[in-house]
Structure formats: structure tokens, C-alpha cells
Scaffold this active site. Structure first.
Site, mmCIF file in Angstrom:
data_model
loop_
_atom_site.group_PDB
_atom_site.id
_atom_site.type_symbol
_atom_site.label_atom_id
_atom_site.label_comp_id
_atom_site.label_asym_id
_atom_site.label_seq_id
_atom_site.Cartn_x
_atom_site.Cartn_y
_atom_site.Cartn_z
ATOM 1 N N HIS A 95 49.358 35.638 37.076
ATOM 2 C CA HIS A 95 48.665 36.662 37.864
ATOM 3 C C HIS A 95 49.110 38.057 37.399
ATOM 4 C CE1 HIS A 95 47.552 39.230 41.224
ATOM 5 N NE2 HIS A 95 46.638 38.311 41.511
ATOM 6 N N GLU A 165 40.455 38.308 36.161
ATOM 7 C CA GLU A 165 40.721 39.337 37.169
ATOM 8 C C GLU A 165 41.051 40.642 36.463
ATOM 9 O OE1 GLU A 165 42.269 37.739 41.110
ATOM 10 O OE2 GLU A 165 43.966 37.652 39.766
HETATM 11 P P1 PGA Z 1 42.247 41.454 45.910
HETATM 12 O O1 PGA Z 1 43.263 40.624 45.000
HETATM 13 O O2 PGA Z 1 41.161 40.473 46.347
HETATM 14 O O3 PGA Z 1 43.040 41.963 47.034
HETATM 15 O O4 PGA Z 1 41.674 42.557 45.041
HETATM 16 C C1 PGA Z 1 42.804 39.657 44.118
HETATM 17 C C2 PGA Z 1 43.967 39.021 43.400
HETATM 18 O O5 PGA Z 1 44.898 39.743 43.010
HETATM 19 O O6 PGA Z 1 44.015 37.800 43.216
#
Ligand code: PGA
Length: 250
Positions: A95, A165
Site C-alpha cells: 500500500h 491506487e
Molecule cells: P481513501 O483511501 O479511500 O481514503 O482515499 C484509499 C486507500 O488508501 O486504500
């Protein structure tokens, strides 16, 4: 379509009692989600308690990060082996918030391999910090995939989920546009086909970054993704319930 929805609670909530009540609410909302599989990734310290309190089948459990060694002198770490033993069958790996504190693509690769040997599903997170007109971000994504999947055989690709992401969309005011995600999904598949051959075409891709009930439906319909990785909107019971109903309509 059976969507995958990963609820990444991050370092929330602040107490075990609050975690249990968030879990109760999430569970209720999840049971209504006929078209989605819900994976809850709570802070590891709450995982055993939530797992043992749960008798149903709808919700599955994940870990937000796990060390690739089974055990050893790694103060403060939790191993993937321990997470599996505590009931996690999914593992978020690499992540952006872990990479920000020093995790490398090589670490990520070792975790992916360990998760697979433990028969956990790795959710390999990738994403660029910034976008540039010259396309440097594409090179960055390619490298994250190349190194992160270096020791994964093509036959195992079907057991992996890629979560795209973009760092600039995590914790932000707005998500990425679905059509841009669609392009990125094609790029991700093509990159994996280049390194691993045809099985790369069927790899599952999730989008994460500022998803909530207002944008989830469009992302699922138009983003060429199989699901969503949700941060903030999953750590708030009411918001998560709204999100699940938005997904129902997607
Ligand atoms: P968020 O985070 O939905 O708060 O933008 C997503 C993530 O970091 O997995």
C-alpha cells in the site's frame, strides 16, 4: 458481476469496542450486498476478535500488511503466517502508505510470494505519486509491476489481485475519472502480458483512491475494474452502508 470490495480501515477506529461496532454495521451492510464480496482489513490487533465473533460467510478478512518471514527478530511486525492463522485470507501488499515509510518493490515481491504459498490472496497495490505529460508515470507503474511480480509464475496470476491506487487520489477530494482508469487497466494488463504472457489478460484489477457512494457506480461500470479498495468511506459505518447500496445499483 460479483465485485470485490476491500474495506481498508487503515489505523481506525481507536478502540476495540469501536471496532466491534463498526464491524457489526459493516456486516449488516455487507449482507445486503448481493453483487459484491466484502473483504474487511481491520488493524491487525482487532482481527482475531472480529474473526472469532463472526459466524457468517459473506464477509472475508484481510491484513493491511504482513512480513514475508514466518517469524523472527522483527520488532513491531506481524507476519503473513500469523495473519493467516488469525483468520486473514487476503493480504494488502505494498500500500502507498507502507511504501511511504520505506517498503520497496523487492519487499513487495517477497510478500506476494509468501502470501501465495500460504494460500492467501495478495492484493498488490501500485500507483504513481504524480502524473506527467511525458508519461513517466507509466514507466513507474511498469517497474512496480515488473519487480513486484518478478517471482510469480504465470500460472499463479489468477490468484492475485492488482489494486491500482494513484497516490494523488488517496485521501484526496476526488477520485480518478473512470475513463482514465479504463486506460490504466489496459496498460496494466498489457504490461503483465509482456512479462508473464497471456494469463496477464485475466488478472483482476481494483481501483482505490477517494471512492465513496457518489463515484463507486461509475467507476465499476466504466473503469474496466473488478472492484474497489476503499479507505475512509469504509471506516465510517453510515458511509459504508451508502457505498454498498450504490454498488448494488452499479
Ligand atoms: P481513501 O483511501 O479511500 O481514503 O482515499 C484509499 C486507500 O488508501 O486504500
Amino acid at each position: 458481476m460479483q465485485w470485490l470490495v476491500v474495506a481498508n480501515w487503515k489505523m481506525n477506529p481507536g478502540t476495540a469496542a469501536a471496532a466491534l461496532s463498526l464491524f457489526e454495521a459493516t456486516k449488516k451492510a455487507s449482507e445486503k450486498a448481493r453483487n459484491a464480496t466484502i473483504i474487511i482489513a481491520p488493524p491487525a490487533i482487532f482481527l482475531p476478535r472480529l474473526r472469532t465473533s463472526y459466524r457468517g460467510k459473506k464477509v472475508q478478512f484481510g491484513i493491511q500488511h504482513g512480513h514475508f518471514e514466518h517469524s523472527g527478530s522483527y520488532t513491531g511486525e506481524i507476519s503473513l503466517t500469523q495473519a493467516k492463522d488469525a483468520g486473514a485470507s487476503w493480504a494488502i501488499i505494498g500500500h502507498a502508505e507502507r511504501r511511504a515509510v520505506g517498503e520497496t518493490d523487492e519487499d513487495v515481491c517477497k510478500q506476494v510470494v509468501r502470501a501465495l504459498t500460504l494460500k492467501m490472496t495478495p492484493i498488490l497495490c501500485i500507483g504513481e505519486k504524480v502524473r506527467s505529460a511525458s508519461g513517466d508515470h507509466l514507466h513507474f507503474i511498469k517497474e512496480q509491476l515488473r519487480i513486484g511480480l518478478a517471482d510469480v509464475s504465470p500460472a499463479k496470476l489468477g490468484k492475485i489481485v492488482i489494486a491500482y491506487e494513484p497516490v494523488w487520489a488517496i485521501g484526496a477530494a476526488e477520485a480518478m475519472q473512470p475513463r482514465d482508469m479504463h486506460e490504466m487497466a489496459i496498460f496494466i494488463r498489457k504490461t503483465i502480458v509482456d512479462t508473464h504472457g497471456k494469463p496477464g489478460l485475466s488478472v483482476k484489477i481494483l481501483y482505490g483512491g477517494s471512492i465513496d457512494e457518489t463515484n463507486a457506480g461509475a467507476m465499476l461500470r466504466e473503469g474496466d475494474v473488478q472492484g474497489l479498495l476503499v479507505g475512509r468511506a469504509s471506516a465510517d459505518a453510515a458511509q459504508f452502508a451508502h457505498l454498498v447500496s450504490a454498488i448494488e445499483k452499479a
